[in-house]
Design a protein around this motif. Structure first.
Motif, PDB file in Angstrom:
ATOM      1  N   ALA A   1      -9.666  23.239  -8.503  1.00 42.49           N
ATOM      2  CA  ALA A   1      -9.999  21.975  -9.160  1.00 42.49           C
ATOM      3  C   ALA A   1      -8.703  21.203  -9.350  1.00 42.49           C
ATOM      4  O   ALA A   1      -7.678  21.782  -9.723  1.00 42.49           O
ATOM      5  CB  ALA A   1     -10.677  22.201 -10.509  1.00 42.49           C
ATOM      6  N   MET A   2      -8.742  19.912  -9.068  1.00 41.13           N
ATOM      7  CA  MET A   2      -7.539  19.087  -9.191  1.00 41.13           C
ATOM      8  C   MET A   2      -7.894  17.783  -9.869  1.00 41.13           C
ATOM      9  O   MET A   2      -9.020  17.294  -9.785  1.00 41.13           O
ATOM     10  CB  MET A   2      -6.899  18.843  -7.825  1.00 41.13           C
ATOM     11  N   TYR A   3      -6.884  17.219 -10.549  1.00 41.49           N
ATOM     12  CA  TYR A   3      -7.124  16.090 -11.447  1.00 41.49           C
ATOM     13  C   TYR A   3      -6.005  15.058 -11.305  1.00 41.49           C
ATOM     14  O   TYR A   3      -4.851  15.413 -11.085  1.00 41.49           O
ATOM     15  CB  TYR A   3      -7.129  16.565 -12.913  1.00 41.49           C
ATOM     16  N   TRP A   4      -6.360  13.792 -11.467  1.00 40.06           N
ATOM     17  CA  TRP A   4      -5.376  12.725 -11.632  1.00 40.06           C
ATOM     18  C   TRP A   4      -5.517  12.148 -13.045  1.00 40.06           C
ATOM     19  O   TRP A   4      -6.626  11.804 -13.480  1.00 40.06           O
ATOM     20  CB  TRP A   4      -5.596  11.586 -10.633  1.00 40.06           C
ATOM     21  N   TYR A   5      -4.364  12.029 -13.723  1.00 39.77           N
ATOM     22  CA  TYR A   5      -4.298  11.400 -15.030  1.00 39.77           C
ATOM     23  C   TYR A   5      -3.328  10.223 -14.963  1.00 39.77           C
ATOM     24  O   TYR A   5      -2.330  10.268 -14.252  1.00 39.77           O
ATOM     25  CB  TYR A   5      -3.768  12.361 -16.097  1.00 39.77           C
ATOM     26  N   LYS A   6      -3.606   9.209 -15.780  1.00 41.45           N
ATOM     27  CA  LYS A   6      -2.695   8.086 -15.951  1.00 41.45           C
ATOM     28  C   LYS A   6      -2.150   8.138 -17.376  1.00 41.45           C
ATOM     29  O   LYS A   6      -2.916   8.291 -18.334  1.00 41.45           O
ATOM     30  CB  LYS A   6      -3.424   6.754 -15.738  1.00 41.45           C
ATOM     31  N   CYS A  30      -0.616  14.686 -11.902  1.00 36.06           N
ATOM     32  CA  CYS A  30      -1.572  15.517 -11.195  1.00 36.06           C
ATOM     33  C   CYS A  30      -1.636  16.859 -11.914  1.00 36.06           C
ATOM     34  O   CYS A  30      -0.625  17.334 -12.459  1.00 36.06           O
ATOM     35  CB  CYS A  30      -1.118  15.698  -9.753  1.00 36.06           C
ATOM     36  N   ALA A  31      -2.800  17.467 -11.927  1.00 36.13           N
ATOM     37  CA  ALA A  31      -2.961  18.785 -12.532  1.00 36.13           C
ATOM     38  C   ALA A  31      -3.954  19.588 -11.712  1.00 36.13           C
ATOM     39  O   ALA A  31      -4.756  19.040 -10.948  1.00 36.13           O
ATOM     40  CB  ALA A  31      -3.442  18.665 -13.979  1.00 36.13           C
ATOM     41  N   SER A  32      -3.898  20.901 -11.886  1.00 39.92           N
ATOM     42  CA  SER A  32      -4.854  21.765 -11.201  1.00 39.92           C
ATOM     43  C   SER A  32      -5.296  22.873 -12.137  1.00 39.92           C
ATOM     44  O   SER A  32      -4.632  23.167 -13.145  1.00 39.92           O
ATOM     45  CB  SER A  32      -4.237  22.345  -9.927  1.00 39.92           C
ATOM     46  N   SER A  33      -6.437  23.485 -11.796  1.00 36.54           N
ATOM     47  CA  SER A  33      -6.945  24.599 -12.599  1.00 36.54           C
ATOM     48  C   SER A  33      -7.879  25.449 -11.745  1.00 36.54           C
ATOM     49  O   SER A  33      -8.317  25.033 -10.661  1.00 36.54           O
ATOM     50  CB  SER A  33      -7.694  24.087 -13.833  1.00 36.54           C
ATOM     51  N   ARG A  34      -8.200  26.642 -12.248  1.00 33.92           N
ATOM     52  CA  ARG A  34      -9.219  27.458 -11.605  1.00 33.92           C
ATOM     53  C   ARG A  34     -10.591  26.923 -12.013  1.00 33.92           C
ATOM     54  O   ARG A  34     -10.759  26.447 -13.130  1.00 33.92           O
ATOM     55  CB  ARG A  34      -9.101  28.913 -12.022  1.00 33.92           C
ATOM     56  N   LEU A  35     -11.554  27.060 -11.135  1.00 33.88           N
ATOM     57  CA  LEU A  35     -12.908  26.604 -11.462  1.00 33.88           C
ATOM     58  C   LEU A  35     -13.498  27.412 -12.604  1.00 33.88           C
ATOM     59  O   LEU A  35     -14.186  26.893 -13.457  1.00 33.88           O
ATOM     60  CB  LEU A  35     -13.822  26.720 -10.243  1.00 33.88           C
ATOM     61  N   TYR A  38      -4.714  23.489 -17.815  1.00 33.54           N
ATOM     62  CA  TYR A  38      -4.263  22.937 -16.552  1.00 33.54           C
ATOM     63  C   TYR A  38      -2.791  23.268 -16.324  1.00 33.54           C
ATOM     64  O   TYR A  38      -2.036  23.463 -17.273  1.00 33.54           O
ATOM     65  CB  TYR A  38      -4.354  21.405 -16.556  1.00 33.54           C
ATOM     66  N   THR A  39      -2.405  23.252 -15.053  1.00 33.27           N
ATOM     67  CA  THR A  39      -0.993  23.233 -14.688  1.00 33.27           C
ATOM     68  C   THR A  39      -0.682  21.836 -14.182  1.00 33.27           C
ATOM     69  O   THR A  39      -1.350  21.341 -13.270  1.00 33.27           O
ATOM     70  CB  THR A  39      -0.693  24.277 -13.602  1.00 33.27           C
ATOM     71  N   PHE A  40       0.305  21.214 -14.789  1.00 35.35           N
ATOM     72  CA  PHE A  40       0.652  19.833 -14.446  1.00 35.35           C
ATOM     73  C   PHE A  40       1.863  19.769 -13.537  1.00 35.35           C
ATOM     74  O   PHE A  40       2.764  20.617 -13.601  1.00 35.35           O
ATOM     75  CB  PHE A  40       0.989  19.039 -15.714  1.00 35.35           C
ATOM     76  N   LYS A  80       0.867  -1.174   0.000  1.00 33.76           N
ATOM     77  CA  LYS A  80       0.000   0.000   0.000  1.00 33.76           C
ATOM     78  C   LYS A  80       0.902   1.223   0.000  1.00 33.76           C
ATOM     79  O   LYS A  80       1.799   1.321   0.850  1.00 33.76           O
ATOM     80  CB  LYS A  80      -0.884   0.037   1.251  1.00 33.76           C
ATOM     81  N   LYS A  81       0.657   2.110  -0.920  1.00 35.27           N
ATOM     82  CA  LYS A  81       1.436   3.335  -1.003  1.00 35.27           C
ATOM     83  C   LYS A  81       0.508   4.484  -1.384  1.00 35.27           C
ATOM     84  O   LYS A  81      -0.640   4.266  -1.808  1.00 35.27           O
ATOM     85  CB  LYS A  81       2.533   3.215  -2.074  1.00 35.27           C
ATOM     86  N   SER A  82       1.019   5.699  -1.260  1.00 32.59           N
ATOM     87  CA  SER A  82       0.240   6.874  -1.633  1.00 32.59           C
ATOM     88  C   SER A  82       1.077   7.826  -2.461  1.00 32.59           C
ATOM     89  O   SER A  82       2.264   8.010  -2.201  1.00 32.59           O
ATOM     90  CB  SER A  82      -0.262   7.601  -0.385  1.00 32.59           C
ATOM     91  N   LEU A  83       0.437   8.433  -3.453  1.00 31.60           N
ATOM     92  CA  LEU A  83       1.047   9.503  -4.235  1.00 31.60           C
ATOM     93  C   LEU A  83       0.489  10.827  -3.715  1.00 31.60           C
ATOM     94  O   LEU A  83      -0.700  10.925  -3.388  1.00 31.60           O
ATOM     95  CB  LEU A  83       0.713   9.349  -5.723  1.00 31.60           C
ATOM     96  N   LYS A  84       1.361  11.835  -3.697  1.00 39.00           N
ATOM     97  CA  LYS A  84       0.954  13.128  -3.164  1.00 39.00           C
ATOM     98  C   LYS A  84       1.101  14.205  -4.232  1.00 39.00           C
ATOM     99  O   LYS A  84       2.052  14.197  -5.012  1.00 39.00           O
ATOM    100  CB  LYS A  84       1.801  13.497  -1.957  1.00 39.00           C
ATOM    101  N   CYS A  85       0.154  15.128  -4.236  1.00 41.44           N
ATOM    102  CA  CYS A  85       0.184  16.265  -5.148  1.00 41.44           C
ATOM    103  C   CYS A  85      -0.142  17.516  -4.340  1.00 41.44           C
ATOM    104  O   CYS A  85      -1.073  17.515  -3.520  1.00 41.44           O
ATOM    105  CB  CYS A  85      -0.840  16.077  -6.262  1.00 41.44           C
ATOM    106  N   GLU A  86       0.626  18.575  -4.594  1.00 45.07           N
ATOM    107  CA  GLU A  86       0.448  19.810  -3.840  1.00 45.07           C
ATOM    108  C   GLU A  86       0.539  20.996  -4.784  1.00 45.07           C
ATOM    109  O   GLU A  86       1.431  21.046  -5.632  1.00 45.07           O
ATOM    110  CB  GLU A  86       1.526  19.903  -2.762  1.00 45.07           C
ATOM    111  N   GLN A  87      -0.391  21.934  -4.638  1.00 44.61           N
ATOM    112  CA  GLN A  87      -0.323  23.157  -5.448  1.00 44.61           C
ATOM    113  C   GLN A  87      -0.646  24.352  -4.566  1.00 44.61           C
ATOM    114  O   GLN A  87      -1.515  24.271  -3.679  1.00 44.61           O
ATOM    115  CB  GLN A  87      -1.278  23.075  -6.653  1.00 44.61           C
TER     116      GLN A  87
END
Lengths: 115, 114
Positions: B31-36, B91-96, B103-105, B18-25
């Motif tokens: 708004a935040m997004y996960w892409y594969k 991970c990416a983020s954007s304004r609503l 997005y900013t990745f 079990k592991k975790s990925l972290k994203c911080e902006q």
């Protein structure tokens, strides 16, 4: 529903030659269009964007793209390729959805630059 | 400096881990997004968070569990993964209200499942 088609998974050019990467989109509403670049093992970096202000958009690193509504295209160009331009390029279209935007990406085009 | 930071950059894990990925902006995005991103496949949108509420879950297997405790942080908890889950997770983020911003990745986490 929106979609993006990038013609050619790989494009090869010589250093100094014109770069042309093709992107066609479909969208049910006036779109926002983007080009991103990705270097190996990196995230995507925004190159330029079309937001209806002007049909010819200039971006970073000498790239530009022209929005042509009649052709539903947003092709990316650069007059003279540099070795440092070798990377993967993604075209994307955005439609708003209840306050947040969903970007739909094309499959990407790998740009190869030879000396 | 992209404005979106992902950790770790590389992760190798066994199928029972079990592991975790972290994203911080700290761009003020909400708004935040996960892409594969897998080899030879298009970018796949996994999850969307808007104002810390999950608003999209694109048929992602339950072995991936996202968490958004506040508008600056996004996690992807991983358990019992399969080798085909090996990929670059972005991970990416954007304004609503920033439909025209894009997005900013982040730089991504390269995940290898062994």
């Amino acid at each position: 529903a929106q979609s993006v088609t990038q013609l050619g998974s790989h494009v090869s050019v010589s250093e100094g030659a014109l770069v042309l990467l093709r992107c066609n989109y479909s969208s049910s509403v006036p779109p926002y269009l983007f080009w991103y670049v990705q270097y190996p093992n990196q995230g995507l970096q925004l190159l330029l964007k079309y937001t209806s202000a002007a049909t010819l958009v200039k971006g970073i690193n000498g790239f530009e793209a022209e929005f042509k509504k009649s052709e539903t295209s947003f092709h990316l160009t650069k007059p003279s390729a540099h070795m440092s331009d070798a990377a993967e390029y993604f075209c994307a279209v955005s439609e708003g959805n209840s306050g947040y935007s969903t970007l739909t990406f094309g499959k990407g085009t790998m740009l190869l630059v030879s000396p | 400096e992209t404005g979106v930071t992902q950790t770790p950059r590389h992760l190798v894990m066994g199928m029972t881990n079990k592991k975790s990925l972290k994203c911080e902006q700290h761009l003020g995005h909400n708004a935040m997004y996960w892409y594969k991103q897998s080899a030879k496949k298009p970018l796949e949108l996994m999850f969307v968070y808007s104002l810390e509420e999950r608003v999209e879950n694109n048929s992602v297997p339950s072995r991936f569990s996202p968490e958004c405790p506040n508008s600056s942080h996004l996690f992807l908890h991983l358990h019992t993964l399969q080798p085909e889950d090996s990929a670059l997770y972005l991970c990416a983020s954007s304004r609503l209200d920033g439909q025209g911003d894009g997005y900013t990745f982040g730089s991504g986490t390269r995940l290898t499942v062994v």
